[in-house]
Structures are given as C-alpha cells and as structure tokens.
Design a protein around this motif. Structure first.
Motif, PDB file in Angstrom:
ATOM      1  N   ALA A  10       0.860  -1.188   0.000  1.00 17.05           N
ATOM      2  CA  ALA A  10       0.000   0.000   0.000  1.00 17.05           C
ATOM      3  C   ALA A  10       0.899   1.242   0.000  1.00 17.05           C
ATOM      4  O   ALA A  10       2.030   1.201  -0.466  1.00 17.05           O
ATOM      5  CB  ALA A  10      -0.939  -0.026   1.204  1.00 17.05           C
ATOM      6  N   LYS A  11       0.391   2.357   0.532  1.00 16.04           N
ATOM      7  CA  LYS A  11       1.151   3.606   0.497  1.00 16.04           C
ATOM      8  C   LYS A  11       2.443   3.508   1.305  1.00 16.04           C
ATOM      9  O   LYS A  11       3.466   4.074   0.930  1.00 16.04           O
ATOM     10  CB  LYS A  11       0.284   4.751   1.025  1.00 16.04           C
ATOM     11  N   THR A  12       2.403   2.800   2.425  1.00 12.67           N
ATOM     12  CA  THR A  12       3.576   2.679   3.275  1.00 12.67           C
ATOM     13  C   THR A  12       4.596   1.726   2.664  1.00 12.67           C
ATOM     14  O   THR A  12       4.257   0.627   2.241  1.00 12.67           O
ATOM     15  CB  THR A  12       3.186   2.162   4.670  1.00 12.67           C
ATOM     16  N   ALA A  13       5.839   2.168   2.635  1.00 15.86           N
ATOM     17  CA  ALA A  13       6.958   1.288   2.282  1.00 15.86           C
ATOM     18  C   ALA A  13       7.670   0.934   3.575  1.00 15.86           C
ATOM     19  O   ALA A  13       7.919   1.809   4.413  1.00 15.86           O
ATOM     20  CB  ALA A  13       7.907   1.974   1.313  1.00 15.86           C
ATOM     21  N   SER A  14       7.992  -0.329   3.743  1.00 19.23           N
ATOM     22  CA  SER A  14       8.551  -0.757   5.016  1.00 19.23           C
ATOM     23  C   SER A  14       9.483  -1.945   4.815  1.00 19.23           C
ATOM     24  O   SER A  14       9.231  -2.809   3.977  1.00 19.23           O
ATOM     25  CB  SER A  14       7.406  -1.139   5.965  1.00 19.23           C
ATOM     26  N   ALA A  15      10.551  -1.962   5.586  1.00 15.65           N
ATOM     27  CA  ALA A  15      11.487  -3.084   5.580  1.00 15.65           C
ATOM     28  C   ALA A  15      11.925  -3.347   7.020  1.00 15.65           C
ATOM     29  O   ALA A  15      11.986  -2.418   7.835  1.00 15.65           O
ATOM     30  CB  ALA A  15      12.700  -2.790   4.701  1.00 15.65           C
ATOM     31  N   ALA A  16      12.197  -4.595   7.340  1.00 13.67           N
ATOM     32  CA  ALA A  16      12.602  -4.942   8.704  1.00 13.67           C
ATOM     33  C   ALA A  16      13.495  -6.167   8.675  1.00 13.67           C
ATOM     34  O   ALA A  16      13.506  -6.934   7.706  1.00 13.67           O
ATOM     35  CB  ALA A  16      11.377  -5.202   9.581  1.00 13.67           C
ATOM     36  N   ILE A  17      14.229  -6.352   9.760  1.00 12.32           N
ATOM     37  CA  ILE A  17      15.035  -7.557   9.954  1.00 12.32           C
ATOM     38  C   ILE A  17      14.639  -8.188  11.279  1.00 12.32           C
ATOM     39  O   ILE A  17      14.645  -7.528  12.325  1.00 12.32           O
ATOM     40  CB  ILE A  17      16.544  -7.253   9.929  1.00 12.32           C
ATOM     41  N   TRP A  18      14.264  -9.449  11.212  1.00  8.20           N
ATOM     42  CA  TRP A  18      13.857 -10.252  12.369  1.00  8.20           C
ATOM     43  C   TRP A  18      14.956 -11.266  12.640  1.00  8.20           C
ATOM     44  O   TRP A  18      15.422 -11.937  11.725  1.00  8.20           O
ATOM     45  CB  TRP A  18      12.549 -10.942  12.030  1.00  8.20           C
ATOM     46  N   GLN A  19      15.390 -11.354  13.898  1.00 10.04           N
ATOM     47  CA  GLN A  19      16.474 -12.270  14.252  1.00 10.04           C
ATOM     48  C   GLN A  19      16.100 -13.060  15.489  1.00 10.04           C
ATOM     49  O   GLN A  19      15.961 -12.498  16.583  1.00 10.04           O
ATOM     50  CB  GLN A  19      17.766 -11.489  14.507  1.00 10.04           C
ATOM     51  N   ASP A  20      15.899 -14.357  15.327  1.00  6.16           N
ATOM     52  CA  ASP A  20      15.616 -15.260  16.444  1.00  6.16           C
ATOM     53  C   ASP A  20      14.523 -14.732  17.368  1.00  6.16           C
ATOM     54  O   ASP A  20      14.670 -14.708  18.594  1.00  6.16           O
ATOM     55  CB  ASP A  20      16.901 -15.507  17.248  1.00  6.16           C
ATOM     56  N   GLY A  21      13.419 -14.294  16.760  1.00  2.00           N
ATOM     57  CA  GLY A  21      12.272 -13.870  17.549  1.00  2.00           C
ATOM     58  C   GLY A  21      12.234 -12.406  17.924  1.00  2.00           C
ATOM     59  O   GLY A  21      11.291 -11.965  18.587  1.00  2.00           O
ATOM     60  N   GLU A  26      13.850  -1.769  11.821  1.00  5.71           N
ATOM     61  CA  GLU A  26      12.690  -1.552  10.959  1.00  5.71           C
ATOM     62  C   GLU A  26      12.759  -0.146  10.389  1.00  5.71           C
ATOM     63  O   GLU A  26      13.203   0.793  11.046  1.00  5.71           O
ATOM     64  CB  GLU A  26      11.381  -1.735  11.725  1.00  5.71           C
ATOM     65  N   TYR A  27      12.305  -0.014   9.150  1.00  3.14           N
ATOM     66  CA  TYR A  27      12.292   1.266   8.448  1.00  3.14           C
ATOM     67  C   TYR A  27      10.907   1.411   7.827  1.00  3.14           C
ATOM     68  O   TYR A  27      10.487   0.579   7.029  1.00  3.14           O
ATOM     69  CB  TYR A  27      13.375   1.256   7.357  1.00  3.14           C
ATOM     70  N   ASN A  28      10.164   2.484   8.219  1.00  2.00           N
ATOM     71  CA  ASN A  28       8.841   2.745   7.668  1.00  2.00           C
ATOM     72  C   ASN A  28       8.812   4.126   7.034  1.00  2.00           C
ATOM     73  O   ASN A  28       9.336   5.087   7.605  1.00  2.00           O
ATOM     74  CB  ASN A  28       7.765   2.702   8.758  1.00  2.00           C
ATOM     75  N   LEU A  29       8.181   4.219   5.876  1.00  2.00           N
ATOM     76  CA  LEU A  29       8.045   5.509   5.196  1.00  2.00           C
ATOM     77  C   LEU A  29       6.641   5.593   4.607  1.00  2.00           C
ATOM     78  O   LEU A  29       6.251   4.767   3.788  1.00  2.00           O
ATOM     79  CB  LEU A  29       9.095   5.642   4.089  1.00  2.00           C
ATOM     80  N   ILE A  43      16.386  -1.080   2.411  1.00  2.00           N
ATOM     81  CA  ILE A  43      16.984  -2.377   2.737  1.00  2.00           C
ATOM     82  C   ILE A  43      18.480  -2.225   3.002  1.00  2.00           C
ATOM     83  O   ILE A  43      19.013  -2.762   3.985  1.00  2.00           O
ATOM     84  CB  ILE A  43      16.728  -3.380   1.598  1.00  2.00           C
ATOM     85  N   GLN A  44      19.161  -1.481   2.140  1.00  2.00           N
ATOM     86  CA  GLN A  44      20.596  -1.287   2.319  1.00  2.00           C
ATOM     87  C   GLN A  44      20.894  -0.544   3.617  1.00  2.00           C
ATOM     88  O   GLN A  44      21.838  -0.883   4.337  1.00  2.00           O
ATOM     89  CB  GLN A  44      21.178  -0.514   1.133  1.00  2.00           C
ATOM     90  N   SER A  45      20.079   0.465   3.926  1.00  2.57           N
ATOM     91  CA  SER A  45      20.268   1.209   5.171  1.00  2.57           C
ATOM     92  C   SER A  45      20.077   0.311   6.385  1.00  2.57           C
ATOM     93  O   SER A  45      20.842   0.394   7.361  1.00  2.57           O
ATOM     94  CB  SER A  45      19.284   2.383   5.225  1.00  2.57           C
ATOM     95  N   LEU A  46      19.088  -0.562   6.343  1.00  3.22           N
ATOM     96  CA  LEU A  46      18.866  -1.504   7.440  1.00  3.22           C
ATOM     97  C   LEU A  46      20.064  -2.415   7.650  1.00  3.22           C
ATOM     98  O   LEU A  46      20.511  -2.643   8.782  1.00  3.22           O
ATOM     99  CB  LEU A  46      17.640  -2.360   7.141  1.00  3.22           C
ATOM    100  N   MET A  49      22.920  -0.331   9.137  1.00  6.68           N
ATOM    101  CA  MET A  49      22.701   0.074  10.533  1.00  6.68           C
ATOM    102  C   MET A  49      22.754  -1.097  11.502  1.00  6.68           C
ATOM    103  O   MET A  49      23.087  -0.923  12.678  1.00  6.68           O
ATOM    104  CB  MET A  49      21.354   0.791  10.649  1.00  6.68           C
ATOM    105  N   THR A  50      22.437  -2.297  11.024  1.00  3.58           N
ATOM    106  CA  THR A  50      22.492  -3.471  11.896  1.00  3.58           C
ATOM    107  C   THR A  50      23.828  -4.204  11.783  1.00  3.58           C
ATOM    108  O   THR A  50      24.034  -5.227  12.446  1.00  3.58           O
ATOM    109  CB  THR A  50      21.348  -4.455  11.560  1.00  3.58           C
ATOM    110  N   GLY A  51      24.710  -3.694  10.945  1.00  2.45           N
ATOM    111  CA  GLY A  51      26.023  -4.306  10.798  1.00  2.45           C
ATOM    112  C   GLY A  51      26.000  -5.638  10.075  1.00  2.45           C
ATOM    113  O   GLY A  51      26.891  -6.474  10.279  1.00  2.45           O
TER     114      GLY A  51
END
Length: 228
Positions: A10-21, A26-29, A43-46, A49-51
């Motif tokens: 939808a209108k929101t663009a969002s990316a996240a990384i989930w690690q072991d629960g 997370e990045y929302n725009l 995605i690249q920024s995430l 930032m998480t190394g």
C-alpha cells in the motif's frame, strides 16, 4: 535465523530484519514516495545500521497481497532480484494476515481491511489462538463495505478493525447504524498500517519457502484496466 521482510502493498513502504524472535531493525516511510525509489535504499540502510550483509540473511519475507497492484509488483521485483543474486529462499505472506500481528495478543476478533477503492476493501476476519497465531475465520477476499460490515454485525465478540482501509469499514458501520461502541473498535493509528516488522513476525511462523522465480502476487481481483 534472520529474516529480511519487505512490505510495499500500500502507500507505506517498510522493511525490517527479524532475528531469532526479535525485530532488530525496521524502516517505515509513509510519505507517498514511489516504492521503486525507496525500498532498495531502505533495505541497504537496514543492513548497514544493523552491521549485517545480505549474506547474513537466511530468508526474505514479502507481502504477497492483496494490495496495490503496482506496490506488490515493486516489492516482489525487489525480493526476486535479491533472491536470484544470492539464492536466498523466500516466504510469501498474506498482507492481511501480517497486519493482524500488529495486534498480537489481543482478544476478540481482528478485521484487517485495505482500501480497494469504489467502496470495496480487501479484508478477512482472524482471531488469535492459544498458540499466539492468528486463525482465519473469514478467508482473505475482496468485499464491498456492506458485505464486510454485515459479517461483522453477525459476530457476538468485540472486533478491532485495522489496516489502511479500517476507517472506511468503521465509518460504514456508523453510517449503516450497525456500530456498537462496546463491540466495534478502530485500531490506534500508530498500530493501524502495514508494517514490515509484523510481516517478519508472521514469516517466523511459516516453514514453507519458495525460490524467487516462484514468487507470485495474490491480487484477489483483476486490475481496473482489465475489468469490463
């Protein structure tokens, strides 16, 4: 296990990384920018930032639909490209199921709703089971506002409405005289919209994966240009 999730339905663009629960980033725009210009930089920024590097990702989850035809295609194309280049397996997730995880642990019934225009919504009904996962009560579908509010009216449990089409359903409940303040709730705005973090949590409960070349969007209906 690390899951990269991508949500562009939808209108929101969002990316996240989930690690072991745990959602570690997370990045929302929601500024209305074209997803094709924003999702890959997010995605690249995430990762930066998480190394992490993309080689540190085990699975890629993506909103498979329903949703905006253009938005779904952009998200799918991004995930397919990453999968082709890296061989990482993918997890397609129902957009409506993923939205429910915004309200994980709540009692009653959840009605995810996405604006499908012309007084229609993509919608469903879910409730959280004892295992903490949403159980489908009314399958994902495209419905008129009258149809979904009639289904809500038949229920004898509290219903919380969520998603970018939530206000449409909530408003129709009020306009049609069905609304009951003790049974019909609108999710708080900060918990209402599609989020990659919720998508990632949903994907964490899904064991089946597909390769990038097998990813297909779930539209539920034809694009307007293809309809008679």
């Amino acid at each position: 296990m690390r899951i990269l999730s991508v949500e562009t339905s939808a209108k929101t663009a969002s990316a996240a990384i989930w690690q072991d629960g745990v959602v570690i980033g997370e990045y929302n725009l929601n500024a209305g920018y074209t997803h094709s210009h924003t999702i890959m930089p997010m995605i690249q920024s995430l990762l930066d930032m998480t190394g992490l590097s993309i080689d540190g990702i085990d699975r890629i989850a993506v909103a498979a639909g329903p949703g905006s035809f253009t938005g779904l295609r952009i998200g799918m194309a991004a995930v397919k490209g990453i999968s082709f280049a890296t061989g990482i397996e993918c997890i397609p997730v129902s957009t409506l199921l993923a939205i429910c995880y915004n309200l994980a642990g709540m009692g009653g019934i959840i009605c995810p709703a996405m604006d499908a225009r012309r007084d229609n919504v993509y919608t469903a009904l879910y409730s959280f089971g004892s295992d903490g996962r949403p159980e489908s009560l009314y399958a994902d579908c495209a419905a008129t506002l009258a149809e979904i509010t009639a289904e809500i009216d038949r229920l004898d449990q509290p219903v919380t409405i969520i998603g970018d089409g939530a206000e449409l359903v909530y408003g129709h409940l009020k306009d049609s005289g069905i609304y009951n303040p003790d049974r019909h709730m609108l999710a708080p705005i900060q918990m209402r919209l599609q989020k990659a973090a919720s998508l990632a949590v949903a994907a964490g409960h899904i064991t089946e994966t597909v390769s990038g070349d097998r990813l297909l969007p779930v539209y539920l209906r034809q694009p307007m240009a293809m309809q008679n």
